[in-house]
Design an enzyme around this catalytic site. Structure first.
Site, mmCIF file in Angstrom:
data_model
loop_
_atom_site.group_PDB
_atom_site.id
_atom_site.type_symbol
_atom_site.label_atom_id
_atom_site.label_comp_id
_atom_site.label_asym_id
_atom_site.label_seq_id
_atom_site.Cartn_x
_atom_site.Cartn_y
_atom_site.Cartn_z
ATOM 1 N N ARG A 1 0.876 -1.176 0.000
ATOM 2 C CA ARG A 1 0.000 0.000 0.000
ATOM 3 C C ARG A 1 0.906 1.216 0.000
ATOM 4 O O ARG A 1 1.814 1.320 0.828
ATOM 5 C CB ARG A 1 -1.004 -0.014 1.157
ATOM 6 C CG ARG A 1 -0.409 0.090 2.543
ATOM 7 C CD ARG A 1 -1.468 0.353 3.629
ATOM 8 N NE ARG A 1 -1.060 -0.152 4.925
ATOM 9 C CZ ARG A 1 -0.242 0.459 5.762
ATOM 10 N NH1 ARG A 1 0.288 1.632 5.437
ATOM 11 N NH2 ARG A 1 0.089 -0.089 6.912
ATOM 12 N N TYR B 1 6.553 4.354 11.466
ATOM 13 C CA TYR B 1 7.067 2.987 11.447
ATOM 14 C C TYR B 1 7.784 2.589 10.153
ATOM 15 O O TYR B 1 8.268 1.478 10.033
ATOM 16 C CB TYR B 1 5.953 1.974 11.760
ATOM 17 C CG TYR B 1 4.740 2.061 10.860
ATOM 18 C CD1 TYR B 1 4.698 1.425 9.628
ATOM 19 C CD2 TYR B 1 3.610 2.783 11.250
ATOM 20 C CE1 TYR B 1 3.591 1.502 8.802
ATOM 21 C CE2 TYR B 1 2.491 2.873 10.434
ATOM 22 C CZ TYR B 1 2.479 2.226 9.211
ATOM 23 O OH TYR B 1 1.392 2.305 8.400
ATOM 24 N N HIS C 1 -2.205 3.230 6.598
ATOM 25 C CA HIS C 1 -3.139 2.132 6.866
ATOM 26 C C HIS C 1 -4.585 2.652 6.757
ATOM 27 O O HIS C 1 -5.415 2.064 6.081
ATOM 28 C CB HIS C 1 -2.873 1.577 8.269
ATOM 29 C CG HIS C 1 -3.905 0.617 8.738
ATOM 30 N ND1 HIS C 1 -3.995 -0.666 8.250
ATOM 31 C CD2 HIS C 1 -4.918 0.756 9.631
ATOM 32 C CE1 HIS C 1 -5.026 -1.280 8.842
ATOM 33 N NE2 HIS C 1 -5.581 -0.436 9.680
HETATM 34 C C1 LIG Z 1 -9.832 -9.177 15.403
HETATM 35 C C2 LIG Z 1 -9.192 -7.829 15.196
HETATM 36 N N1 LIG Z 1 -8.048 -7.538 15.850
HETATM 37 C C3 LIG Z 1 -7.456 -6.328 15.681
HETATM 38 C C4 LIG Z 1 -8.022 -5.394 14.844
HETATM 39 C C5 LIG Z 1 -7.350 -4.038 14.650
HETATM 40 N N2 LIG Z 1 -6.810 -3.964 13.296
HETATM 41 C C6 LIG Z 1 -7.436 -3.268 12.324
HETATM 42 S S1 LIG Z 1 -6.634 -3.366 10.876
HETATM 43 C C7 LIG Z 1 -5.408 -4.312 11.515
HETATM 44 C C8 LIG Z 1 -4.242 -4.787 10.662
HETATM 45 C C9 LIG Z 1 -4.652 -5.747 9.604
HETATM 46 O O1 LIG Z 1 -3.594 -5.980 8.719
HETATM 47 P P1 LIG Z 1 -3.740 -6.891 7.473
HETATM 48 O O2 LIG Z 1 -4.561 -8.092 7.794
HETATM 49 O O3 LIG Z 1 -2.391 -7.130 6.930
HETATM 50 O O4 LIG Z 1 -4.624 -6.034 6.445
HETATM 51 P P2 LIG Z 1 -4.331 -4.587 5.820
HETATM 52 O O5 LIG Z 1 -4.910 -3.587 6.789
HETATM 53 O O6 LIG Z 1 -2.869 -4.439 5.608
HETATM 54 O O7 LIG Z 1 -5.111 -4.567 4.540
HETATM 55 C C10 LIG Z 1 -5.636 -4.556 12.872
HETATM 56 C C11 LIG Z 1 -4.751 -5.347 13.729
HETATM 57 C C12 LIG Z 1 -9.230 -5.736 14.213
HETATM 58 N N3 LIG Z 1 -9.848 -4.900 13.360
HETATM 59 N N4 LIG Z 1 -9.785 -6.963 14.379
#
Ligand SMILES: Cc1ncc(C[n+]2csc(CCOP(=O)(O)OP(=O)(O)O)c2C)c(N)n1
Length: 370
Positions: free
Chosen positions: A268, A281, A272
């Site tokens: 990306r 970071y 985020h």
């Molecule tokens: C069960 C859960 N734990 C924590 C979160 C907080 N959270 C939101 S986005 C994220 C990171 C997700 O990363 P990834 O799966 O790599 O997807 P990306 O955002 O990079 O598309 C987290 C930990 C959440 N939404 N749901």
């Protein structure tokens, strides 16, 4: 970060199992040079349509960030950089297939036909932002990480029981692969040989957590073998490679061949979400400069199309003007519609609402929470 030498051109393939053996599938190089044998499996019309859609969603993404910065939209999750992964996968699905997107996959949903206005309304926090046209099977964006993988497997199981040939297509990020739900979903799908495609966009970061801190396995695709399914690693910035990998996996699932795990390696470009500051970071400026120079999916497809005489500056200008009008018109329609009332947040979650929520709803209705 993925080393260039991990990405190999492959002379040809006939099955998902064959793709599994690859370090990563790439058809089009960053300079637009292509493996002609593999490229010949995609028509010129399909290439142009994918490019137009990738450019359309990129412009939409930028518009949303601008609207958020103007205070007209809530928090927004941008996807710039991931256009090839989302567009080239979504075009492979039939309307009847079930799509399970996350909060970052609105480019995929729009590619399947979700109206732009609906996506604007979703990010404005309006209830009808969750609505989907009757002819499309798209679930609302899933915000809890990885929970929808189990829903996707459930839908695939239902399709099996009903003797339907629909496929579940689940989008998720690299961070989702650290969740127990990921394991449960792949395990169940593997054991019951279900028609599911698990499509991971490995963009290298789960918010601030880099992939190396997320997983001791060098690739996500590799994990597929533990669940008895094919794992395909693909250059997620190569629309043609994504398209061929997804087509192969969907065809296999629809014809009784069971599930596949696809890892689309991408990035990306931005934060985020608009609530995130990536400079905390990563060296955002340096990474962005390198990615845009060497890995930009939109640029790569444009180079290919231009070299084949299928695209030029004139067509680009006309297309940008057309999308520009669409962006403005859809936004005007989105803000002209009535806004949802806060009380509506209690709707559509439980068929029978638990007592504590009934209580809160009453309080809100009576102005008790104001
Ligand atoms: C069960 C859960 N734990 C924590 C979160 C907080 N959270 C939101 S986005 C994220 C990171 C997700 O990363 P990834 O799966 O790599 O997807 P990306 O955002 O990079 O598309 C987290 C930990 C959440 N939404 N749901």
């Amino acid at each position: 970060m993925l080393a260039e030498n991990e990405l190999l051109q492959h002379p040809g393939f006939t099955s998902a199992a064959e793709l599994t053996a690859l370090p990563a599938l790439r058809v089009v190089q960053p300079d637009g040079q292509a493996n002609e044998e593999l490229l010949s499996r995609v028509s010129d019309e399909e290439l142009i349509a994918m490019y137009q859609q990738m450019l359309r969603v990129r412009l939409f993404d930028r518009k949303c960030i601008a609207l958020q910065r103007q205070g007209k939209m809530g928090t927004y999750a941008p996807f710039e950089g991931q256009e090839a992964a989302q567009v080239a996968s979504a075009v492979c699905l039939a309307n009847k297939d079930w799509m399970f997107p996350t909060y970052r996959d609105h480019a995929a949903a729009m590619t399947r036909g979700l109206p732009m206005q609906t996506v604007y309304r979703y990010w404005m926090g309006q209830m009808d932002g969750f609505s989907v046209p009757d002819e499309l099977n798209i679930l609302p964006p899933c915000v809890p990480i990885a929970t929808h993988l189990l829903h996707g497997v459930g839908a695939a199981w239902a399709a099996r029981l009903r003797d339907e040939d629909t496929v579940s297509f689940c989008y998720f990020g690299d961070g989702a692969t650290s969740e127990g739900d990921f394991h449960e979903a792949l395990n169940f799908a593997g054991v019951f040989h279900l028609p599911v495609v698990f499509f991971c966009q490995n963009n290298g970061f789960a918010i601030s957590v880099p992939f190396a801190r997320q997983s001791a396995s060098p690739t996500i695709a590799k994990r597929a073998s533990a669940y008895g399914m094919d794992g395909i690693r693909v250059d997620g910035n190569d629309a043609v490679a994504v398209y061929l990998a997804c087509q192969t996996a969907i065809h296999k699932a629809r014809n009784g061949g069971g599930p596949t795990l696809i890892e689309a390696v991408t990035q990306r470009f931005g934060a985020h979400t608009t609530a995130d500051d990536p400079t905390r970071y990563r060296d955002q400026a340096a990474m962005n400069e390198e990615w845009r120079r060497e890995r930009d999916a939109v640029q790569r497809l444009r180079l290919l199309l231009t070299s084949k005489g299928l695209w030029d500056d004139n067509r680009e200008e006309q297309w940008i003007a057309k999308v520009g009008n669409e962006l403005v018109n859809a936004w005007e329609e989105a803000v002209a519609k009535p806004f949802s009332e806060p009380i509506e947040m209690f709707d559509h979650v439980y068929s029978k609402m638990p007592a504590h929520l009934e209580e809160q709803k009453k309080l809100l209705a009576g102005g008790g929470l104001a």
